[in-house]
Design an enzyme around this catalytic site. Sequence first.
Site, short mmCIF file in Angstrom:
data_model
loop_
_atom_site.label_atom_id
_atom_site.label_comp_id
_atom_site.label_asym_id
_atom_site.label_seq_id
_atom_site.Cartn_x
_atom_site.Cartn_y
_atom_site.Cartn_z
N TYR A 130 0.94 -1.15 0.09
CA TYR A 130 -0.03 0.12 -0.05
C TYR A 130 0.75 1.29 0.16
O TYR A 130 0.36 2.34 -0.11
CB TYR A 130 -0.89 0.18 1.36
CG TYR A 130 -2.12 -0.84 1.10
CD1 TYR A 130 -2.21 -2.26 0.85
CD2 TYR A 130 -3.38 -0.29 0.83
CE1 TYR A 130 -3.20 -3.04 0.64
CE2 TYR A 130 -4.48 -0.71 0.73
CZ TYR A 130 -4.45 -2.24 0.68
OH TYR A 130 -5.73 -3.11 0.54
N LYS A 181 3.88 -14.92 3.70
CA LYS A 181 4.06 -15.76 2.40
C LYS A 181 5.59 -15.99 2.59
O LYS A 181 6.22 -15.54 1.49
CB LYS A 181 3.56 -15.24 1.22
CG LYS A 181 3.65 -16.28 0.08
CD LYS A 181 2.56 -17.29 0.06
CE LYS A 181 2.99 -18.17 -1.05
NZ LYS A 181 1.88 -19.41 -0.99
N ASP A 214 -1.92 -18.52 2.20
CA ASP A 214 -2.83 -19.53 1.46
C ASP A 214 -3.72 -20.26 2.23
O ASP A 214 -4.78 -20.71 2.45
CB ASP A 214 -2.35 -19.97 0.19
CG ASP A 214 -0.94 -20.61 0.63
OD1 ASP A 214 -0.41 -20.49 1.70
OD2 ASP A 214 -0.30 -21.28 -0.34
N ASP A 238 -5.87 -7.04 4.26
CA ASP A 238 -6.86 -6.46 3.67
C ASP A 238 -8.09 -7.58 3.29
O ASP A 238 -9.06 -7.75 3.39
CB ASP A 238 -6.71 -5.58 2.52
CG ASP A 238 -7.74 -5.07 1.69
OD1 ASP A 238 -8.89 -4.68 2.29
OD2 ASP A 238 -7.80 -5.32 0.38
N ASP A 242 -11.60 -9.42 5.06
CA ASP A 242 -12.93 -9.53 4.31
C ASP A 242 -13.35 -10.89 4.63
O ASP A 242 -14.68 -11.29 4.88
CB ASP A 242 -12.94 -9.27 2.78
CG ASP A 242 -13.30 -7.79 2.58
OD1 ASP A 242 -13.17 -7.02 3.39
OD2 ASP A 242 -13.28 -7.61 1.17
C1 IPM Z 1 -10.63 -1.75 3.33
C2 IPM Z 1 -10.71 -1.02 1.86
C3 IPM Z 1 -9.43 -0.32 1.46
C4 IPM Z 1 -8.22 -0.79 1.83
C5 IPM Z 1 -9.71 0.42 0.38
C6 IPM Z 1 -11.03 1.09 -0.13
C7 IPM Z 1 -8.50 1.48 -0.02
O1 IPM Z 1 -10.64 -1.96 1.04
O2 IPM Z 1 -10.56 -0.78 4.18
O3 IPM Z 1 -10.20 -2.72 3.76
O4 IPM Z 1 -7.81 -1.73 0.81
O5 IPM Z 1 -7.71 -0.94 2.70
MN MN Z 2 -10.85 -4.01 2.13
#
Ligand code: IPM
Ligand code: MN
Length: 345
Positions: A130, A181, A214, A238, A242
């Site tokens: 990032y 990794k 993974d 990130d 999710d």
């Molecule tokens: C998150 C989002 C952000 C990230 C994006 C929107 C830049 O996906 O906060 O997880 O990748 O950190």
């Molecule tokens: Mn995200």
Amino acid sequence: MGVFNIAVIGGDGIGPDVVAEALKVIASAGVRCETTDYDLGAARYARTGDVLPDGVLEELRDHDAILLGAVGPPVGATDVPAGVLERGLLLRLRFELDLYVNLRPCKGVPGAIAPDADICIVRENTEGPYAGEGGLLRRGTPWEVATQGSVNTRRGVERCVRFAFELARTRPRHSVTLVHKTNVLTYAGGLWGRVVDEVAAGFPGITTAYHHVDAACIYLATEPERYDVIVTDNLFGDILSDLAGAVTGGIGLAPSANLNPERTGPSLFEPVHGAAHDIVGTGRANPIAAIRSAAMMVDFLGEHEAGARINRAVLDVQSEMAARGSHMTTTAIGDAVAERLQRCR
Ligand code: IPM
Ligand code: MN
């Protein structure tokens, strides 16, 4: 209890709606806030070309915390190129305010794929892929080259890893898993591995483990209960957050805290989900991720009891919703949580 100065960035899509419910709930918990709204996000950019004016950033620094809903254009919109808001607003805030920990608790709720999981992801939030190192050469030609580096500093890795161990010390299972990794990303992974070993030496009560990213995806999908605190780099964090959010109830429920643990400036609290323009105006936006993010905010500001009460009230409302099998609207969920807090004050 003092009065907190909160900067509110409702943002785009469902952002302003879920943030309104979060503010309603913290007020109902007795936390007093003075809020200032900042108009930032896709709509502002489309209208004025501004992403994050320097003067606004300076004003944001003067607050106790920042509460953000969601920013982003509708899918298919062409007036906000990819990366403008991500790099120019979200990442700029994380970098400039030195919000080096992105804390993402994922606690299973009844009915989730993993109702018993209780995972805290500690995502490094200022470095890795990032950081923006890299570039393009010979753009548009057949010999075009794109590089995208990953920045990992010893200092940056260490402060994040240390936060993870300190967090694990406060949790019952006392366990930290590094996810990386290391077999392929040997330079970055090697540094992370060495730093974890060094920090772990100072925390004899904490069990440590290492999983390749993974394999961690398989475990998160099949046996997420095995994790307590996960510490990982920015990009892996990130993706894993999710996945962990999805198995513990969906990202409509997942909160996050972008923390400056040294408190040299405000920290920023936001739901993990995005602007979801497709459901704007339908009442279907779930405000629970935003409410839980606000609970993390008040907890970080020192109001631990209020934060805990909000989380308990959210759980109660969720159980009621599950028992009734009914869908509630955005405002009805906020009202129900606020009302429960009023009753048990
Ligand atoms: C998150 C989002 C952000 C990230 C994006 C929107 C830049 O996906 O906060 O997880 O990748 O950190
Ligand atoms: Mn995200």
